[in-house]
Design a protein around this motif. Sequence first.
Motif, PDB file in Angstrom:
ATOM      1  N   CYS A  65       0.834  -1.197   0.000  1.00  0.00           N
ATOM      2  CA  CYS A  65       0.000   0.000   0.000  1.00  0.00           C
ATOM      3  C   CYS A  65       0.875   1.256   0.000  1.00  0.00           C
ATOM      4  O   CYS A  65       0.593   2.225  -0.709  1.00  0.00           O
ATOM      5  N   THR A  66       1.933   1.248   0.799  1.00  0.00           N
ATOM      6  CA  THR A  66       2.848   2.394   0.843  1.00  0.00           C
ATOM      7  C   THR A  66       3.434   2.666  -0.533  1.00  0.00           C
ATOM      8  O   THR A  66       3.495   3.819  -0.980  1.00  0.00           O
ATOM      9  N   ARG A  67       3.857   1.606  -1.213  1.00  0.00           N
ATOM     10  CA  ARG A  67       4.414   1.779  -2.553  1.00  0.00           C
ATOM     11  C   ARG A  67       3.392   2.366  -3.516  1.00  0.00           C
ATOM     12  O   ARG A  67       3.689   3.281  -4.280  1.00  0.00           O
ATOM     13  N   VAL A  68       2.178   1.809  -3.475  1.00  0.00           N
ATOM     14  CA  VAL A  68       1.118   2.300  -4.358  1.00  0.00           C
ATOM     15  C   VAL A  68       0.854   3.778  -4.100  1.00  0.00           C
ATOM     16  O   VAL A  68       0.735   4.587  -5.028  1.00  0.00           O
ATOM     17  N   ARG A  69       0.777   4.157  -2.821  1.00  0.00           N
ATOM     18  CA  ARG A  69       0.479   5.540  -2.474  1.00  0.00           C
ATOM     19  C   ARG A  69       1.585   6.506  -2.884  1.00  0.00           C
ATOM     20  O   ARG A  69       1.340   7.675  -3.154  1.00  0.00           O
ATOM     21  N   GLN A  70       2.807   6.027  -2.945  1.00  0.00           N
ATOM     22  CA  GLN A  70       3.911   6.869  -3.385  1.00  0.00           C
ATOM     23  C   GLN A  70       3.872   7.119  -4.882  1.00  0.00           C
ATOM     24  O   GLN A  70       4.450   8.087  -5.371  1.00  0.00           O
ATOM     25  N   ALA A  81      -7.790 -10.434   8.152  1.00  0.00           N
ATOM     26  CA  ALA A  81      -8.253 -10.981   9.426  1.00  0.00           C
ATOM     27  C   ALA A  81      -7.727 -10.166  10.605  1.00  0.00           C
ATOM     28  O   ALA A  81      -8.152 -10.385  11.740  1.00  0.00           O
ATOM     29  N   LEU A  82      -6.820  -9.241  10.353  1.00  0.00           N
ATOM     30  CA  LEU A  82      -6.265  -8.410  11.424  1.00  0.00           C
ATOM     31  C   LEU A  82      -7.302  -7.368  11.814  1.00  0.00           C
ATOM     32  O   LEU A  82      -7.525  -6.400  11.098  1.00  0.00           O
ATOM     33  N   ASP A  83      -7.940  -7.571  12.972  1.00  0.00           N
ATOM     34  CA  ASP A  83      -9.082  -6.731  13.328  1.00  0.00           C
ATOM     35  C   ASP A  83      -8.870  -5.890  14.582  1.00  0.00           C
ATOM     36  O   ASP A  83      -9.811  -5.295  15.107  1.00  0.00           O
ATOM     37  N   ARG A  84      -7.642  -5.812  15.094  1.00  0.00           N
ATOM     38  CA  ARG A  84      -7.388  -4.948  16.241  1.00  0.00           C
ATOM     39  C   ARG A  84      -7.420  -3.486  15.807  1.00  0.00           C
ATOM     40  O   ARG A  84      -7.112  -3.164  14.651  1.00  0.00           O
ATOM     41  N   ASP A  85      -7.778  -2.601  16.723  1.00  0.00           N
ATOM     42  CA  ASP A  85      -7.849  -1.181  16.388  1.00  0.00           C
ATOM     43  C   ASP A  85      -6.533  -0.672  15.820  1.00  0.00           C
ATOM     44  O   ASP A  85      -6.513   0.102  14.857  1.00  0.00           O
ATOM     45  N   GLU A  86      -5.409  -1.118  16.407  1.00  0.00           N
ATOM     46  CA  GLU A  86      -4.113  -0.631  15.934  1.00  0.00           C
ATOM     47  C   GLU A  86      -3.809  -1.110  14.515  1.00  0.00           C
ATOM     48  O   GLU A  86      -3.153  -0.397  13.740  1.00  0.00           O
ATOM     49  N   ILE A  88      -6.161  -1.663  12.183  1.00  0.00           N
ATOM     50  CA  ILE A  88      -7.039  -0.880  11.311  1.00  0.00           C
ATOM     51  C   ILE A  88      -6.498   0.532  11.133  1.00  0.00           C
ATOM     52  O   ILE A  88      -6.428   1.058  10.008  1.00  0.00           O
ATOM     53  N   VAL A  89      -6.080   1.155  12.223  1.00  0.00           N
ATOM     54  CA  VAL A  89      -5.512   2.506  12.154  1.00  0.00           C
ATOM     55  C   VAL A  89      -4.253   2.503  11.289  1.00  0.00           C
ATOM     56  O   VAL A  89      -4.039   3.416  10.478  1.00  0.00           O
ATOM     57  N   ALA A  90      -3.415   1.470  11.435  1.00  0.00           N
ATOM     58  CA  ALA A  90      -2.195   1.368  10.624  1.00  0.00           C
ATOM     59  C   ALA A  90      -2.538   1.301   9.142  1.00  0.00           C
ATOM     60  O   ALA A  90      -1.855   1.911   8.305  1.00  0.00           O
ATOM     61  N   TYR A  92      -5.167   2.598   7.596  1.00  0.00           N
ATOM     62  CA  TYR A  92      -5.554   3.927   7.121  1.00  0.00           C
ATOM     63  C   TYR A  92      -4.357   4.861   7.040  1.00  0.00           C
ATOM     64  O   TYR A  92      -4.256   5.690   6.126  1.00  0.00           O
ATOM     65  N   ARG A  93      -3.450   4.738   7.982  1.00  0.00           N
ATOM     66  CA  ARG A  93      -2.264   5.597   7.971  1.00  0.00           C
ATOM     67  C   ARG A  93      -1.373   5.329   6.767  1.00  0.00           C
ATOM     68  O   ARG A  93      -0.685   6.230   6.288  1.00  0.00           O
ATOM     69  N   GLN A  94      -1.379   4.103   6.289  1.00  0.00           N
ATOM     70  CA  GLN A  94      -0.576   3.774   5.117  1.00  0.00           C
ATOM     71  C   GLN A  94      -1.213   4.296   3.834  1.00  0.00           C
ATOM     72  O   GLN A  94      -0.599   4.239   2.779  1.00  0.00           O
ATOM     73  N   GLY A  95      -2.465   4.765   3.944  1.00  0.00           N
ATOM     74  CA  GLY A  95      -3.115   5.352   2.772  1.00  0.00           C
ATOM     75  C   GLY A  95      -4.305   4.594   2.249  1.00  0.00           C
ATOM     76  O   GLY A  95      -4.816   4.916   1.166  1.00  0.00           O
ATOM     77  N   ALA A  96      -4.770   3.576   2.984  1.00  0.00           N
ATOM     78  CA  ALA A  96      -5.939   2.821   2.526  1.00  0.00           C
ATOM     79  C   ALA A  96      -7.183   3.702   2.510  1.00  0.00           C
ATOM     80  O   ALA A  96      -7.341   4.591   3.339  1.00  0.00           O
ATOM     81  N   ASP A  97      -8.057   3.433   1.549  1.00  0.00           N
ATOM     82  CA  ASP A  97      -9.324   4.161   1.471  1.00  0.00           C
ATOM     83  C   ASP A  97     -10.400   3.488   2.304  1.00  0.00           C
ATOM     84  O   ASP A  97     -11.365   4.128   2.708  1.00  0.00           O
ATOM     85  N   ASP A  98     -10.239   2.203   2.556  1.00  0.00           N
ATOM     86  CA  ASP A  98     -11.202   1.490   3.388  1.00  0.00           C
ATOM     87  C   ASP A  98     -10.574   0.200   3.884  1.00  0.00           C
ATOM     88  O   ASP A  98      -9.498  -0.208   3.414  1.00  0.00           O
TER      89      ASP A  98
END
Length: 230
Positions: A65-70, A81-86, A88-90, A92-98
Motif C-alpha cells: 500500500c505504501t508503494r502504491v500511495r507513493q 483478518a487483522l481486526d485490532r484497532d491498531e 485498522i488505524v495502521a 488507514y495511515r498507510q493510505g488505505a481508502d477502506d
Amino acid sequence: MSQEILLLEDDDSLNHSVSLKLKKEGYTVYSAFTVKEALPFYQNKNLSLIICDISLPDGNGLDFCTRVRQESNILFLFLTALDRDEDIVAGYRQGADDYITKPFSMAALSAKVGALLKRFPTDLPESIVSGDIILYPDEGRASKKGLNLSLTAKEYSLLTFFMENPMRILSRNQLLEAIWDINGNFVDENTLSVSIRRLREKIEDDPSSPTILKNIRGLGYIWERKCEKR
C-alpha cells in the motif's frame, strides 16, 4: 468499459469467491496470490481499485500500500483478518481508502466496492480546469500555473471532490464520507481541518486569506471558482 480491480489474496478459496462475485457485478478482476504476481497487474493495467490482504506469503500488504500511495491514487481496500484497532488505524495511515475485516459477507464487500468506485467514474474527463489549477483525473495529478502540485492521496481526493462540485457548500460530513470512511470512522475531529489547511497552502496564493477554497462558518467549505471539464 468495466472498471478494473486487482485482488491480492493468498487464500485460494477466498480469492476465487471474491473474484467470482466481483466479475458477476460487472468488474474486470485480476487475481494475484503474492506481491510478485500482483506487481505486473499494478504496473501495466488501468486499475480503479486494489483489494489487498495484509499478511502475504512474500511480503506485507501495508508495504505494498505504501508503494502504491507513493506512485498513484488508485483506490486501496484492505481485506484482512487483522481486526485490532491498531491494525485498522495502521491500514488507514498507510493510505488505505477502506478496511474490511474477515469474516465478511460478499454482499457487504460488493456494496463497499461499489461505494468506493462511485467516487471515481470510469468515463473521466481529460482535465478539469479552474483558473490556473488543472486536475488530470486519468493521470491522478494536478498542477498550478503549469507546475505539478505535490499532493498526498487524501489531498488529491479532496481537491478532486471540490473541483467536481464547484460553487457548492459541502458540509464536513459530506467531505468525511466522501474522502474517508462512512461517517468519518477512524478520523479525529482535526483531520479534515488539517487536510484543508495543507491543501490551501498548495493551491492558494495567500493561504491566510483564501480566495478559492473558503470556509463557510457553521456550514462547511466551498470551492468558490468555476470549473470546466475538458
